[in-house]
Design an enzyme around this catalytic site. Structure first.
Site, PDB file in Angstrom:
ATOM      1  N   GLY A   1      41.260  32.484  42.250  1.00  7.40           N
ATOM      2  CA  GLY A   1      41.713  31.733  43.480  1.00  7.40           C
ATOM      3  C   GLY A   1      41.040  31.866  44.750  1.00  7.40           C
TER       4      GLY A   1
ATOM      5  CD1 TRP B   1      40.922  36.223  43.828  1.00  8.12           C
ATOM      6  CD2 TRP B   1      39.144  36.412  45.535  1.00  8.12           C
ATOM      7  NE1 TRP B   1      41.086  37.184  44.633  1.00  8.12           N
ATOM      8  CE2 TRP B   1      40.324  37.332  45.684  1.00  8.12           C
ATOM      9  CE3 TRP B   1      38.137  36.493  46.049  1.00  8.12           C
ATOM     10  CZ2 TRP B   1      40.150  38.395  46.847  1.00  8.12           C
ATOM     11  CZ3 TRP B   1      38.102  37.550  47.285  1.00  8.12           C
ATOM     12  CH2 TRP B   1      39.241  38.250  47.557  1.00  8.12           C
TER      13      TRP B   1
ATOM     14  CG  ASP C   1      29.493  27.895  38.223  1.00  2.94           C
ATOM     15  OD1 ASP C   1      30.144  27.070  39.113  1.00  2.94           O
ATOM     16  OD2 ASP C   1      30.265  28.856  38.054  1.00  2.94           O
TER      17      ASP C   1
ATOM     18  CG  HIS D   1      33.651  28.124  38.384  1.00  2.00           C
ATOM     19  ND1 HIS D   1      32.843  28.935  38.997  1.00  2.00           N
ATOM     20  CD2 HIS D   1      35.043  28.470  38.654  1.00  2.00           C
ATOM     21  CE1 HIS D   1      33.450  29.950  39.560  1.00  2.00           C
ATOM     22  NE2 HIS D   1      34.798  29.645  39.587  1.00  2.00           N
TER      23      HIS D   1
END
Length: 324
Positions: free
Chosen positions: A44, A117, A270, A298
């Site tokens: 996130g 994250w 990515d 990703h």
């Protein structure tokens, strides 16, 4: 192509842990109580934990700990509330929450896994508390630095120029030349749905764009207005403050991780988070091992397969865990 996964098992424990600042975090444990302890740090910020995350861990060998970080998932208060105050939600506060949870569960030491994250948070936690980390396993490595955020919100517009134009045109014209995360956060924190809802939609559409190689299409989570607002508010809150960390802090302090077996994986394609960050940490952390998936972005099945092979190997090593 799909990777192998363990079946989703039901949690055997759960609860709300008060961590101060009027915050309570929701946690749950699965696997087996006597297994190798592992804490899973979601992405996130604001995605919340998911049962799918624990499918990489053998439920017959791991004690799997998951929790929703402050203001998201089943933690309270929710960032989707119009009057929510995010001032107590910072990386140092999340690091302290992880340590409170370890103590609350009576776990002596544990493996730390993080994705996206969650790698920023995992690195920050491990550098603050290296003595309680048995291993560090990180996928899609980021540090949420100002440079990385500038890339994802502005420079990457060169890759997706049409979609980036729509992304910035959702902002007032006089705010398009500055910090885009902060500009979005100002709209998102407005209690008026007529202001924050279009901003949340625009932010999540851009999120779908820059992780599109990994996701392969629209992320269905963003169809939920409450999730969409929670996610967008928390991401922009953290991105607008460069994760509340000093510039270059995590790489500077990587030497504190010496002695912790560290495993990193990243996708060569990515676009959201270029591989140079993972490479830098693989060089800065003594003995770290890096797997770069040449065809993935990703996240992806090859990265999951590599991670699972690492986790299976670590679970099988005698003396590699220490629980309560």
């Amino acid at each position: 192509m799909s990777s192998r996964r363990y079946a989703i098992t039901e949690p055997f424990g759960h609860g709300l842990l008060e961590v101060g600042d009027g915050q309570s975090i929701h946690w749950e444990t699965s696997g087996i109580p006597e297994g190798k302890p592992a804490v899973l740090l979601h992405g996130g910020p604001g995605s919340g934990s998911s049962p799918r995350m624990r499918q990489m861990f053998d439920p017959e060998r791991y004690l799997i700990v998951q929790f929703d970080q402050r203001n998201c998932g089943r933690s309270t208060p929710s960032a989707s509330r119009p009057s929510v105050d995010l001032s107590a939600n910072t990386t140092p506060s999340l690091v302290a929450d992880i340590e409170r949870l370890r103590s609350h569960l009576g776990i002596e030491r544990w493996l730390v896994w993080g994705g996206s994250w969650g790698t920023t948070l995992g690195l920050a936690y491990a550098e603050a508390w290296p003595e309680v980390v048995t291993e560090l396993v990180l996928a899609s490595v980021v540090t949420t630095s100002a440079q990385e955020i500038e890339w994802t919100t502005r420079s990457m517009g060169r890759v997706f120029p049409e979609r980036w134009r729509a992304f910035i045109e959702a902002l007032p014209a006089d705010e398009r030349g500055g910090d885009l995360a902060r500009a979005y956060n100002r709209l998102l924190m407005d209690p008026d749905p007529a202001v924050h809802e279009p901003a949340a939609v625009a932010w999540c559409e851009w999120e779908d764009t820059h992780v599109s190689i990994a996701e392969g299409g629209p992320n269905l989570r963003y169809e939920d207005p409450a999730f969409r607002l929670t996610f967008a508010r928390l991401v922009t809150h953290y991105w607008g403050h460069a994760a509340f960390l000093e510039d270059g802090q995590l790489l500077r302090d990587a030497g504190r991780l010496a002695g912790i077996p560290t495993f990193l994986t990243h996708g060569r394609r990515d676009i959201s988070a270029p591989v140079d960050v993972a490479v830098a940490f693989s060089r800065a952390i003594p003995g770290a091992k890096l797997f770069v998936s040449e065809t993935e972005g990703h996240g992806g099945p090859r990265m999951v397969d590599w991670t699972m092979s690492v986790l299976d190997r670590l679970a099988a090593q005698p003396g590699s865990s220490s629980g309560a």
